[in-house]
Enzyme design. Structure first.
Site, PDB file in Angstrom:
ATOM      1  CG  ASP A   1      -0.385   0.005   2.518  1.00 48.64           C
ATOM      2  OD1 ASP A   1       0.859  -0.079   2.617  1.00 48.64           O
ATOM      3  OD2 ASP A   1      -1.136   0.110   3.518  1.00 48.64           O
ATOM      4  CB  SER A   2       4.597   1.668  -0.106  1.00 50.45           C
ATOM      5  OG  SER A   2       4.796   0.513  -0.911  1.00 50.45           O
TER       6      SER A   2
ATOM      7  CG  ASP B   1       0.346  -3.951   2.149  1.00 48.71           C
ATOM      8  OD1 ASP B   1       0.060  -4.665   3.126  1.00 48.71           O
ATOM      9  OD2 ASP B   1       1.169  -3.017   2.193  1.00 48.71           O
TER      10      ASP B   1
ATOM     11  CE  LYS C   1       2.930  -5.782   3.908  1.00 50.90           C
ATOM     12  NZ  LYS C   1       2.396  -4.733   4.795  1.00 50.90           N
TER      13      LYS C   1
ATOM     14  CD  GLU D   1       7.892  -0.419   7.498  1.00 56.72           C
ATOM     15  OE1 GLU D   1       6.911  -1.125   7.188  1.00 56.72           O
ATOM     16  OE2 GLU D   1       8.082   0.730   7.047  1.00 56.72           O
TER      17      GLU D   1
HETATM   18  O1  KIV Z   1       3.530  -1.109   1.680  1.00 55.76           O
HETATM   19  C1  KIV Z   1       4.692  -1.549   1.653  1.00 55.76           C
HETATM   20  O2  KIV Z   1       5.457  -1.311   0.710  1.00 55.76           O
HETATM   21  C2  KIV Z   1       5.129  -2.355   2.784  1.00 55.76           C
HETATM   22  C3  KIV Z   1       6.576  -2.713   2.854  1.00 55.76           C
HETATM   23  C4  KIV Z   1       7.361  -1.547   3.299  1.00 55.76           C
HETATM   24  C5  KIV Z   1       6.811  -3.895   3.716  1.00 55.76           C
HETATM   25  O3  KIV Z   1       4.344  -2.694   3.618  1.00 55.76           O
END
Ligand code: KIV
Length: 302
Positions: free
Chosen positions: A59-60, A102, A132, A201
């Site tokens: 979700d980044s 995510d 995730k 993290e």
């Molecule tokens: O959203 C994301 O990219 C993440 C990673 C930093 C693990 O959760």
């Protein structure tokens, strides 16, 4: 410190599709797991061709792709579009990585039912292999619910960006003995809830190592030192695609922002000077057709 023997990864990974037992096998054999985020077909394909074991459609994407200031605004529908694209790209490689989607903020928090429906959409509509979710506490029940519906779940502890406000900002976690003990307890609970792997993290290396030694499932670190079972970095950080500075745990393997600006600058200059396009970029028309066209223009007084 881990006493498990570490074996170098095979130079040529086996073809096919990475599956959950492969990751468990890598932990057992001490072969570090390489994970990277990807958000579209070209990045999914490049990650797969490079031999990564897991693609995370994080979700980044809210920040790296959509330009938001945090991960909170991205919607389930947006995440599904990005995940489907990354999955298509990844599947073109000889060895397709596991693709994990995510679950965005508020797609799983309200209820088990919401969590199962959202996770199911990632699998059915986007071709994801797993999802995730961030956190322990109330998230544990969601992990059980999604897993109970037959969808593998990865956990995420430490700095969990969806709760950054509660955590006091984007700060390293587990830096007091009490907080570190809580992290170990939470990690075990996430494992017992049925997660197949756990992202850690921004956690001190010693704490991430202690968690890794106590879990049967693989840990994947980001800003968590070198004692986890694998590492993950964000695509844009790893390739230097962002214009600003990166967090301290990032290693930039390229400067693609600079390379893009340079290339685009040359393109703009070539367009302005008419150096581009050249004859080799242009489609031809036979002389007789051109002559007929010109005669036609004249006859029609166009
Ligand atoms: O959203 C994301 O990219 C993440 C990673 C930093 C693990 O959760």
């Amino acid at each position: 410190m881990s006493t498990r023997p570490r074996r170098p990864a095979p130079a040529t990974p086996a073809p096919g599709k990475v599956a959950l037992p492969d990751l468990a096998g890598q932990k057992a054999e001490g072969v570090p797991i390489a994970m990277v985020t990807a958000y579209d077909a070209p990045s999914g394909q490049a990650a797969a061709e490079a031999g990564v074991d897991i693609i995370l459609v994080g979700d980044s994407a809210a920040m790296t792709v959509l330009g938001h200031d945090s991960t909170m605004p991205i919607t389930l529908d947006e995440m599904i579009v990005l995940t489907a694209a990354a999955t298509r790209g990844a599947s073109r490689a000889e060895r397709a990585p596991l693709v994990i989607a995510d679950m965005p903020f508020m797609s799983f928090q309200p209820s088990d039912r919401d969590a199962i429906v959202a996770a199911g959409r990632f699998v059915k509509e986007a071709g994801a292999d797993a999802v995730k979710v961030e956190g322990a506490g109330p998230t544990l029940e969601r992990i059980r619910a999604i897993g109970g519906a037959g969808i593998p779940v990865m956990g995420h502890l430490g700095l969990t960006p969806q709760s950054a406000t509660q955590l006091g900002g984007f700060k390293a976690q587990g830096r007091t003995a009490d907080a570190a003990l809580q992290l170990v307890e939470d990690a075990i609970l996430v494992q017992e809830a049925g997660a197949f792997a756990l992202v850690l993290e921004c956690v001190p290396a010693e704490i991430a190592g202690a968690i890794t030694e106590r879990l049967r499932i693989p840990t994947i670190g980001i800003g968590a030192g070198n004692r986890t079972d694998g590492q993950v970095l964000v695509w844009h950080d790893l390739l230097g695609l962002g214009a600003g500075s990166s967090p301290r745990f990032v290693e930039r393997y390229a400067d693609l922002h600079r390379a893009s600006v340079d290339a685009l600058g040359r393109y703009v200059a070539d367009v302005r000077s008419r150096a581009f396009p050249e004859a080799r970029h242009t489609y031809a028309i036979a002389d007789d057709e051109l002559a007929a066209f010109q005669a036609g223009l004249a006859a029609a007084a166009l």
